[in-house]
Design an enzyme around this catalytic site. Sequence first.
Site, PDB file in Angstrom:
ATOM      1  N   TYR A 156       0.698  -1.125   0.000  1.00 39.39           N
ATOM      2  CA  TYR A 156      -0.109   0.056   0.058  1.00 39.39           C
ATOM      3  C   TYR A 156       0.766   1.267   0.187  1.00 39.39           C
ATOM      4  O   TYR A 156       0.787   1.989  -0.908  1.00 39.39           O
ATOM      5  CB  TYR A 156      -0.993  -0.203   1.207  1.00 39.39           C
ATOM      6  CG  TYR A 156      -2.077   1.216   1.386  1.00 39.39           C
ATOM      7  CD1 TYR A 156      -2.895   1.063   0.415  1.00 39.39           C
ATOM      8  CD2 TYR A 156      -1.816   2.114   2.254  1.00 39.39           C
ATOM      9  CE1 TYR A 156      -3.922   2.077   0.449  1.00 39.39           C
ATOM     10  CE2 TYR A 156      -2.574   3.152   2.265  1.00 39.39           C
ATOM     11  CZ  TYR A 156      -3.828   3.385   1.469  1.00 39.39           C
ATOM     12  OH  TYR A 156      -4.777   4.241   1.536  1.00 39.39           O
ATOM     13  N   GLY A 178       3.176   1.355  -2.846  1.00 39.97           N
ATOM     14  CA  GLY A 178       2.367   1.688  -4.406  1.00 39.97           C
ATOM     15  C   GLY A 178       1.884   3.160  -4.356  1.00 39.97           C
ATOM     16  O   GLY A 178       1.936   3.605  -5.518  1.00 39.97           O
TER      17      GLY A 178
HETATM   18  P1  NAD Z   1     -12.581   1.742  -0.166  1.00 37.86           P
HETATM   19  O1  NAD Z   1     -11.986   0.495  -0.175  1.00 37.86           O
HETATM   20  O2  NAD Z   1     -14.090   2.092   0.432  1.00 37.86           O
HETATM   21  O3  NAD Z   1     -12.562   2.297  -1.496  1.00 37.86           O
HETATM   22  C1  NAD Z   1     -11.956   2.177  -2.739  1.00 37.86           C
HETATM   23  C2  NAD Z   1     -12.793   1.582  -4.005  1.00 37.86           C
HETATM   24  O4  NAD Z   1     -11.677   1.370  -4.875  1.00 37.86           O
HETATM   25  C3  NAD Z   1     -13.480   0.431  -3.499  1.00 37.86           C
HETATM   26  O5  NAD Z   1     -14.985   0.727  -4.290  1.00 37.86           O
HETATM   27  C4  NAD Z   1     -12.973  -0.683  -4.590  1.00 37.86           C
HETATM   28  O6  NAD Z   1     -14.036  -1.544  -4.921  1.00 37.86           O
HETATM   29  C5  NAD Z   1     -12.229   0.076  -5.488  1.00 37.86           C
HETATM   30  N1  NAD Z   1     -11.203  -0.717  -6.092  1.00 37.86           N
HETATM   31  C6  NAD Z   1     -10.224  -1.334  -5.573  1.00 37.86           C
HETATM   32  N2  NAD Z   1      -9.377  -2.061  -6.453  1.00 37.86           N
HETATM   33  C7  NAD Z   1      -9.621  -1.566  -7.696  1.00 37.86           C
HETATM   34  C8  NAD Z   1      -9.317  -1.565  -8.859  1.00 37.86           C
HETATM   35  N3  NAD Z   1      -8.301  -2.473  -9.253  1.00 37.86           N
HETATM   36  N4  NAD Z   1     -10.018  -1.124 -10.062  1.00 37.86           N
HETATM   37  C9  NAD Z   1     -11.121  -0.293  -9.745  1.00 37.86           C
HETATM   38  N5  NAD Z   1     -11.649  -0.308  -8.587  1.00 37.86           N
HETATM   39  C10 NAD Z   1     -10.765  -0.647  -7.549  1.00 37.86           C
HETATM   40  O7  NAD Z   1     -11.750   2.812   0.740  1.00 37.86           O
HETATM   41  P2  NAD Z   1     -11.857   4.316   0.568  1.00 37.86           P
HETATM   42  O8  NAD Z   1     -11.499   4.774   2.162  1.00 37.86           O
HETATM   43  O9  NAD Z   1     -13.097   5.003   0.091  1.00 37.86           O
HETATM   44  O10 NAD Z   1     -10.595   5.090  -0.009  1.00 37.86           O
HETATM   45  C11 NAD Z   1     -10.543   5.691  -1.275  1.00 37.86           C
HETATM   46  C12 NAD Z   1      -9.030   6.078  -1.590  1.00 37.86           C
HETATM   47  O11 NAD Z   1      -8.677   7.118  -0.634  1.00 37.86           O
HETATM   48  C13 NAD Z   1      -8.255   5.096  -1.676  1.00 37.86           C
HETATM   49  O12 NAD Z   1      -7.155   5.177  -2.862  1.00 37.86           O
HETATM   50  C14 NAD Z   1      -7.449   5.217  -0.446  1.00 37.86           C
HETATM   51  O13 NAD Z   1      -6.150   4.640  -0.290  1.00 37.86           O
HETATM   52  C15 NAD Z   1      -7.573   6.704  -0.170  1.00 37.86           C
HETATM   53  N6  NAD Z   1      -7.452   6.771   1.304  1.00 37.86           N
HETATM   54  C16 NAD Z   1      -8.409   6.756   2.319  1.00 37.86           C
HETATM   55  C17 NAD Z   1      -8.136   7.053   3.479  1.00 37.86           C
HETATM   56  C18 NAD Z   1      -9.196   6.827   4.553  1.00 37.86           C
HETATM   57  O14 NAD Z   1      -8.950   7.007   5.793  1.00 37.86           O
HETATM   58  N7  NAD Z   1     -10.446   6.578   4.264  1.00 37.86           N
HETATM   59  C19 NAD Z   1      -6.830   7.417   4.141  1.00 37.86           C
HETATM   60  C20 NAD Z   1      -5.907   7.522   3.062  1.00 37.86           C
HETATM   61  C21 NAD Z   1      -6.091   7.371   1.788  1.00 37.86           C
END
Ligand code: NAD
Length: 305
Positions: free
Chosen positions: A139, A142
Amino acid sequence: MTGGAGFLGSHLCEQLLSQGHSVLCVDNYFTGSRKNIEHLLGNPNFEAMRHDVTFPLYVEVDEIYNLACPASPVHYQFDPVQTTKTSVIGAINMLGLAKRVRAKVFQASTSEVYGDPEVHPQPEEYWGRVNPIGFRSCYDEGKRCAETLFFDYRRQHNMPIKVVRIFNTYGPRMHPNDGRVVSNLIMQALSGEDVTLYGDGNQTRSFCYVDDLIRGFIALMGTEDAVTGPINIGNPGEFTIRQLAELVLELTGSSSKLVYRPLPPDDPRQRRPDITKAKAVLGWEPTVQLRDGVERTIQYFRNQL
Ligand code: NAD
Ligand code: UDP
Ligand code: UDP
């Protein structure tokens, strides 16, 4: 938007639609779900597409929000190779698409690029302290490589990019079983199970309510081309995990017990954003206090149960 059926993505879809935009939601439903976007499907400005961002995508768009990537440690460690592919190949594909259609492209990066930091709070200039070969590396590295790609596409092709480093965010539509601390503790408290603290519970995090975060995303996307980020978006209020657990117990009125479990490897000791830049460049700061946000999130999980 990639990852549009996830926790953050579904809120962003909703907000963009309410501002009159047309939204193409691209998601492979690995951690997201159609349920998160069900209420948007009848909107003529909304379209959902099942697609994995590690494969090329040929569509016509003006702006790209790249959010696809599992975000909770449990989910991103389930298939770590796919996690790295999603961040790295997904970024290349979205940058390639943005280059072809001359779209602005936004990357959801993370505070994990700072690793287990020795600078506190973390400003954007800090390069981080990340283990390249550990359980979290798929993660962290990446996402770091995706940032590299964004800035190299910018330098090589002069593209408009926006990179946001998101700190722990919570709220309705978090996956109930994704193992992240807010959803975990609330689900445990509501179902009367033991509330699990990893390690001594003295590690800290800063928790941002989802509505505040989404406002920051849209503000960043709306900036002039010279603004690229990376820019921290998060709530600088810092709490120990034990304080969070006590708040959850109080607000749920649960009689669950606190229990201690081993700390997962490479778990950062402390984390708090320095949001000086977000304030200055975006005029952004969070407004929702932890107590209010946790209350709203508890309400959501109660309804789910
Ligand atoms: P989440 O897991 O709910 O959302 C991620 C989405 O990406 C999901 O709907 C999943 O199905 C989709 N996905 C995963 N791999 C995929 C692929 N290969 N092709 C297409 N879709 C794919 O998580 P989130 O909390 O909504 O996070 C969204 C983004 O924000 C992510 O990139 C995450 O790294 C980043 N982020 C979130 C947080 C947090 O606290 N929520 C913190 C830091 C970064
Ligand atoms: N790509 C895509 N949609 C597009 C254009 C490109 O998915 O509309 C992908 C394609 O897989 C390509 C990658 O983005 O390999 C990077 O594109 P770029 O133009 O930067 O490099 P290329 O590999 O085409 O030389
Ligand atoms: N954590 C905990 N109990 C849980 C889930 C998580 O004590 O049931 C801890 C975890 O060890 C970490 C913090 O809470 O120190 C935040 O974990 P999360 O997985 O939400 O996010 P991240 O570690 O990626 O910030």
